[in-house]
Design a protein around this motif. Sequence first.
Motif, PDB file in Angstrom:
ATOM      1  N   GLN A  36       0.435  -1.211  -0.175  1.00 43.88           N
ATOM      2  CA  GLN A  36      -0.172   0.314   0.106  1.00 43.88           C
ATOM      3  C   GLN A  36       0.643   1.085  -0.043  1.00 43.88           C
ATOM      4  N   GLY A  37       2.009   1.186   0.500  1.00 47.12           N
ATOM      5  CA  GLY A  37       2.555   1.744   0.360  1.00 47.12           C
ATOM      6  C   GLY A  37       3.483   2.547  -0.817  1.00 47.12           C
ATOM      7  N   TRP A  38       4.127   1.614  -1.330  1.00 43.15           N
ATOM      8  CA  TRP A  38       4.495   1.957  -2.552  1.00 43.15           C
ATOM      9  C   TRP A  38       3.391   2.433  -2.988  1.00 43.15           C
ATOM     10  N   ILE A  39       2.110   2.167  -3.455  1.00 42.92           N
ATOM     11  CA  ILE A  39       1.304   2.192  -4.293  1.00 42.92           C
ATOM     12  C   ILE A  39       0.769   3.936  -3.598  1.00 42.92           C
ATOM     13  N   VAL A  40       0.660   3.870  -2.825  1.00 46.97           N
ATOM     14  CA  VAL A  40       0.491   5.394  -2.390  1.00 46.97           C
ATOM     15  C   VAL A  40       1.600   6.614  -3.164  1.00 46.97           C
ATOM     16  N   ALA A  41       2.919   5.641  -2.828  1.00 54.79           N
ATOM     17  CA  ALA A  41       4.375   6.762  -3.636  1.00 54.79           C
ATOM     18  C   ALA A  41       3.682   6.535  -4.836  1.00 54.79           C
ATOM     19  N   TYR A  42       3.445   5.908  -5.620  1.00 53.30           N
ATOM     20  CA  TYR A  42       3.461   6.087  -7.165  1.00 53.30           C
ATOM     21  C   TYR A  42       2.374   6.799  -8.058  1.00 53.30           C
ATOM     22  N   VAL A  43       1.539   6.553  -7.007  1.00 49.81           N
ATOM     23  CA  VAL A  43       0.328   7.608  -7.440  1.00 49.81           C
ATOM     24  C   VAL A  43       0.584   9.090  -6.807  1.00 49.81           C
ATOM     25  N   CYS A  44       1.417   9.672  -5.413  1.00 48.94           N
ATOM     26  CA  CYS A  44       1.640  10.820  -5.946  1.00 48.94           C
ATOM     27  C   CYS A  44       3.076  10.557  -6.171  1.00 48.94           C
ATOM     28  N   ASN A  45       4.164  10.652  -6.623  1.00 48.61           N
ATOM     29  CA  ASN A  45       4.886  10.739  -7.517  1.00 48.61           C
ATOM     30  C   ASN A  45       4.708  11.062  -9.090  1.00 48.61           C
ATOM     31  N   ASN A  46       2.403  11.096  -9.088  1.00 43.33           N
ATOM     32  CA  ASN A  46       2.650  10.821 -10.471  1.00 43.33           C
ATOM     33  C   ASN A  46       1.681  11.355 -11.249  1.00 43.33           C
ATOM     34  N   THR A  66      -5.811  -9.342  -7.671  1.00 40.76           N
ATOM     35  CA  THR A  66      -5.044  -8.324  -6.714  1.00 40.76           C
ATOM     36  C   THR A  66      -4.690  -7.328  -6.726  1.00 40.76           C
ATOM     37  N   ALA A  67      -5.266  -6.684  -7.705  1.00 42.08           N
ATOM     38  CA  ALA A  67      -5.454  -5.228  -7.830  1.00 42.08           C
ATOM     39  C   ALA A  67      -6.539  -4.523  -7.229  1.00 42.08           C
ATOM     40  N   THR A  68      -7.015  -4.877  -7.363  1.00 44.42           N
ATOM     41  CA  THR A  68      -8.688  -5.070  -6.959  1.00 44.42           C
ATOM     42  C   THR A  68      -8.732  -5.271  -5.908  1.00 44.42           C
ATOM     43  N   GLY A  69      -8.627  -5.659  -4.942  1.00 41.41           N
ATOM     44  CA  GLY A  69      -8.682  -6.269  -3.365  1.00 41.41           C
ATOM     45  C   GLY A  69      -7.511  -5.134  -2.464  1.00 41.41           C
ATOM     46  N   ILE A  70      -6.154  -4.686  -3.213  1.00 40.28           N
ATOM     47  CA  ILE A  70      -5.504  -3.637  -2.381  1.00 40.28           C
ATOM     48  C   ILE A  70      -5.917  -2.539  -2.903  1.00 40.28           C
ATOM     49  N   LEU A  71      -6.362  -2.311  -3.852  1.00 43.47           N
ATOM     50  CA  LEU A  71      -7.055  -1.254  -3.808  1.00 43.47           C
ATOM     51  C   LEU A  71      -8.315  -1.241  -3.366  1.00 43.47           C
ATOM     52  N   GLY A  73      -9.207  -2.169  -0.624  1.00 41.43           N
ATOM     53  CA  GLY A  73      -8.673  -2.033   1.010  1.00 41.43           C
ATOM     54  C   GLY A  73      -8.269  -0.628   1.194  1.00 41.43           C
ATOM     55  N   MET A  74      -7.482   0.072  -0.002  1.00 39.25           N
ATOM     56  CA  MET A  74      -6.463   0.642   0.389  1.00 39.25           C
ATOM     57  C   MET A  74      -7.723   2.209   0.335  1.00 39.25           C
ATOM     58  N   GLN A  75      -9.278   1.701  -0.533  1.00 40.48           N
ATOM     59  CA  GLN A  75     -10.141   3.167  -0.338  1.00 40.48           C
ATOM     60  C   GLN A  75     -11.249   2.905   0.458  1.00 40.48           C
ATOM     61  N   ALA A  76     -11.414   1.440   1.257  1.00 42.68           N
ATOM     62  CA  ALA A  76     -12.390   1.240   2.480  1.00 42.68           C
ATOM     63  C   ALA A  76     -11.098   2.323   3.820  1.00 42.68           C
ATOM     64  N   ALA A  77      -9.997   1.532   3.535  1.00 49.22           N
ATOM     65  CA  ALA A  77      -8.753   2.708   5.270  1.00 49.22           C
ATOM     66  C   ALA A  77      -8.905   4.341   4.464  1.00 49.22           C
ATOM     67  N   GLY A  78      -9.632   4.899   3.476  1.00 46.27           N
ATOM     68  CA  GLY A  78      -9.256   6.438   2.834  1.00 46.27           C
ATOM     69  C   GLY A  78      -8.033   6.914   2.373  1.00 46.27           C
ATOM     70  N   LEU A  79      -7.061   5.816   2.275  1.00 45.54           N
ATOM     71  CA  LEU A  79      -6.494   6.621   1.131  1.00 45.54           C
ATOM     72  C   LEU A  79      -6.415   7.026   0.119  1.00 45.54           C
ATOM     73  N   ILE A  80      -6.962   6.743  -1.050  1.00 44.58           N
ATOM     74  CA  ILE A  80      -7.393   6.157  -2.360  1.00 44.58           C
ATOM     75  C   ILE A  80      -8.548   6.769  -2.566  1.00 44.58           C
ATOM     76  N   PHE A  81      -9.025   7.344  -3.401  1.00 49.69           N
ATOM     77  CA  PHE A  81     -10.925   7.646  -4.094  1.00 49.69           C
ATOM     78  C   PHE A  81     -10.384   7.269  -5.859  1.00 49.69           C
ATOM     79  N   ARG A  82     -11.471   6.796  -6.443  1.00 50.67           N
ATOM     80  CA  ARG A  82     -11.797   6.488  -8.167  1.00 50.67           C
ATOM     81  C   ARG A  82     -12.566   7.428  -8.518  1.00 50.67           C
TER      82      ARG A  82
END
Length: 145
Positions: A36-46, A66-71, A73-82
């Motif tokens: 999740q940290g790597w994905i947050v970094a990727y999104v924030c760095n772009n 796998t990506a759907t499950g991770i994303l 979970g990240m959306q439920a945790a308030g880290l991203i939105f679509r």
Amino acid sequence: MEKKRIGFELKKITTRMKRILDLQCADSREPITGVQGWIVAYVCNNPDRDVFQRDIEEMFRIRRSTATGILNGMQAAGLIFRRAVDYDARLKKIVPTEKAVILHGKAKKALDEFESNLKKNIPEDKLAVFFEVLARIGRNLDELE
């Protein structure tokens, strides 16, 4: 003496790296997994381009499920939105929340320190060879897929 196996040695190292990153992330007030940290970094760095789930799948070489499950979970945790994009109703770009941006800022220092520790006592020329070999292994894997 038994020959060393690339796959086994990489698996051991990546398991240890994941465990250490997960522990470091869990120590914060807002625990997130290493990936999740790597994905947050990727999104924030772009910030200047739209990032979609398929970009995450390609960047991290993970399956759609796998990506759907991770994303999710990240959306439920308030880290991203679509958010839908106006040029294609089927696409939803991944946008970091303010919480993710703050976590990224805090985590960047820790990830940089982790990377420095991984490279410690390894000369630059050896690191260059290491990355060349990893790239060749990656191309070999591409041929197998």
